[in-house]
Scaffold this motif. Sequence first.
Motif, PDB file in Angstrom:
ATOM      1  N   ALA A  13       0.813  -1.216   0.000  1.00 27.09           N
ATOM      2  CA  ALA A  13       0.000   0.000   0.000  1.00 27.09           C
ATOM      3  C   ALA A  13       0.844   1.262   0.000  1.00 27.09           C
ATOM      4  O   ALA A  13       0.427   2.300   0.524  1.00 27.09           O
ATOM      5  CB  ALA A  13      -0.932   0.001   1.220  1.00 27.09           C
TER       6      ALA A  13
ATOM      7  N   GLY B 165      -0.348   5.995  -6.864  1.00 29.38           N
ATOM      8  CA  GLY B 165      -1.518   5.973  -7.737  1.00 29.38           C
ATOM      9  C   GLY B 165      -1.528   7.126  -8.723  1.00 29.38           C
ATOM     10  O   GLY B 165      -2.557   7.771  -8.935  1.00 29.38           O
TER      11      GLY B 165
ATOM     12  N   THR C 201      -8.508  11.546  -7.923  1.00 28.10           N
ATOM     13  CA  THR C 201      -8.399  11.436  -6.464  1.00 28.10           C
ATOM     14  C   THR C 201      -7.965  12.744  -5.796  1.00 28.10           C
ATOM     15  O   THR C 201      -7.475  12.731  -4.671  1.00 28.10           O
ATOM     16  CB  THR C 201      -7.406  10.320  -6.083  1.00 28.10           C
ATOM     17  OG1 THR C 201      -6.123  10.604  -6.660  1.00 28.10           O
ATOM     18  CG2 THR C 201      -7.894   8.969  -6.595  1.00 28.10           C
TER      19      THR C 201
ATOM     20  N   LYS D 192      -5.067   6.286  -3.984  1.00 28.42           N
ATOM     21  CA  LYS D 192      -6.307   5.515  -4.166  1.00 28.42           C
ATOM     22  C   LYS D 192      -6.554   4.496  -3.076  1.00 28.42           C
ATOM     23  O   LYS D 192      -7.716   4.197  -2.755  1.00 28.42           O
ATOM     24  CB  LYS D 192      -6.288   4.824  -5.526  1.00 28.42           C
ATOM     25  CG  LYS D 192      -5.145   3.826  -5.694  1.00 28.42           C
ATOM     26  CD  LYS D 192      -5.140   3.216  -7.088  1.00 28.42           C
ATOM     27  CE  LYS D 192      -3.899   2.362  -7.318  1.00 28.42           C
ATOM     28  NZ  LYS D 192      -3.844   1.785  -8.664  1.00 28.42           N
ATOM     29  N   GLN D 193      -5.495   3.941  -2.469  1.00 30.04           N
ATOM     30  CA  GLN D 193      -5.706   2.897  -1.467  1.00 30.04           C
ATOM     31  C   GLN D 193      -6.413   3.410  -0.213  1.00 30.04           C
ATOM     32  O   GLN D 193      -6.953   2.623   0.562  1.00 30.04           O
ATOM     33  CB  GLN D 193      -4.383   2.223  -1.089  1.00 30.04           C
ATOM     34  CG  GLN D 193      -3.313   3.134  -0.510  1.00 30.04           C
ATOM     35  CD  GLN D 193      -2.391   3.688  -1.585  1.00 30.04           C
ATOM     36  OE1 GLN D 193      -2.813   3.923  -2.709  1.00 30.04           O
ATOM     37  NE2 GLN D 193      -1.135   3.883  -1.249  1.00 30.04           N
TER      38      GLN D 193
ATOM     39  N   LEU E 115     -10.027   0.926  -0.031  1.00 30.51           N
ATOM     40  CA  LEU E 115      -9.417  -0.214  -0.720  1.00 30.51           C
ATOM     41  C   LEU E 115      -8.379  -0.891   0.166  1.00 30.51           C
ATOM     42  O   LEU E 115      -8.248  -2.122   0.168  1.00 30.51           O
ATOM     43  CB  LEU E 115      -8.785   0.251  -2.027  1.00 30.51           C
ATOM     44  CG  LEU E 115      -9.730   0.905  -3.037  1.00 30.51           C
ATOM     45  CD1 LEU E 115      -8.961   1.302  -4.301  1.00 30.51           C
ATOM     46  CD2 LEU E 115     -10.904   0.002  -3.384  1.00 30.51           C
TER      47      LEU E 115
ATOM     48  N   ASP F 252      -5.335  -2.389  -4.198  1.00 36.61           N
ATOM     49  CA  ASP F 252      -6.119  -1.602  -5.163  1.00 36.61           C
ATOM     50  C   ASP F 252      -6.964  -2.491  -6.066  1.00 36.61           C
ATOM     51  O   ASP F 252      -7.120  -2.220  -7.248  1.00 36.61           O
ATOM     52  CB  ASP F 252      -5.213  -0.712  -6.008  1.00 36.61           C
ATOM     53  CG  ASP F 252      -4.229  -1.505  -6.861  1.00 36.61           C
ATOM     54  OD1 ASP F 252      -4.083  -2.725  -6.634  1.00 36.61           O
ATOM     55  OD2 ASP F 252      -3.610  -0.908  -7.767  1.00 36.61           O
TER      56      ASP F 252
ATOM     57  N   ASP G 203      -8.173  -4.732 -11.300  1.00 38.42           N
ATOM     58  CA  ASP G 203      -7.446  -3.734 -10.530  1.00 38.42           C
ATOM     59  C   ASP G 203      -8.092  -2.382 -10.825  1.00 38.42           C
ATOM     60  O   ASP G 203      -8.901  -2.249 -11.729  1.00 38.42           O
ATOM     61  CB  ASP G 203      -5.947  -3.759 -10.816  1.00 38.42           C
ATOM     62  CG  ASP G 203      -5.557  -3.073 -12.118  1.00 38.42           C
ATOM     63  OD1 ASP G 203      -6.449  -2.678 -12.881  1.00 38.42           O
ATOM     64  OD2 ASP G 203      -4.352  -2.933 -12.366  1.00 38.42           O
TER      65      ASP G 203
END
Length: 320
Positions: free
Chosen positions: A13, A17, A24, A34-35, A45, A121, A271
């Motif tokens: 993580a 991203g 985002t 994004k995570q 995520l 993700d 994904d």
Amino acid sequence: MKHRLNTWALVLAGGAGSRLHGLTRNAHGVVVPKQFCSLQGGPSLLQEALQRAAAVAPMQRVCTVVAAQHRPWWREMLSYLPEENIVIQPQNRGTAYGILLPLVKIAERDPDATVVMLPADHYLSDEEVLLQALREVALLASANREAIYLLGMLPDEPDTELGYILPARRSPDRPAGVLRFIEKPAVARAQLLLEQGALWNAFIMAGTARALLKLFDAKFDAAMDAMRGANPAAIESLYGQLHDVDFSRDVLQGHESALQVLAVPNCGWTDLGTPKRIGITLERILDAETTSPHRPYVAPHLNLAHQYDRLHRDQHFATT
């Protein structure tokens, strides 16, 4: 499933991203990786990936690797994990070091560890299918301690944005050797790969810590030695000297003979690496009209569905 005492899970993580930055960015103009976002307003995520990890390893052996600069987003989300299970990278130096550092730390704590690695993700419509596959590769890796097992997703269409694994034979029920990896092929080649039995590369794998560390050849020896027993200040100094290295391209490729791939039945996997893939996933969820139960969770920092709608509204108004 009764957890094996030496089974660990590692959630990756630490990425930025970057392909999703247009999606985002929050109301203050700050990009949220994004995570730390949710797909539809439920758990982030990262939290969903940690739930998957907890299906194969006890919580005291669930680890994640994160970036120091992302602390404001992960600090509360990871508050229930043991502090030593949060491996912090001072800088992003590519996926190879993002995997090497936590593997070294796990191997120090448990030299006999079997490690299941998974990214933070992913989306899938049928979690239980993937959880069963995760449990299976964990058991396979515990039994065959020199092999490394990848999960390959059965494709339902030729996709040019994903990587592929070409197995040595079609083997729906048991692992097969790996012939080669193919990254983001053109449409015609992607169609040919499907006909040859290729699988989507989910970047999920399992192996003993020792076997996984053997993938890193001599050029990583100095970094590996420096990571062992290092405190945060020493890790920060080391990272200041490292260059970006990609795990798939610079580590996995060339080690196909040590790898096995297990095909995972269709489970609605994807994904969430690009705005296009998020849009397609949201449309499929809407068409299926499915909902998933939410366990207690820390509120995510952004809802990607809302962000996607906002982005498309803005684009519509800009062209009218």
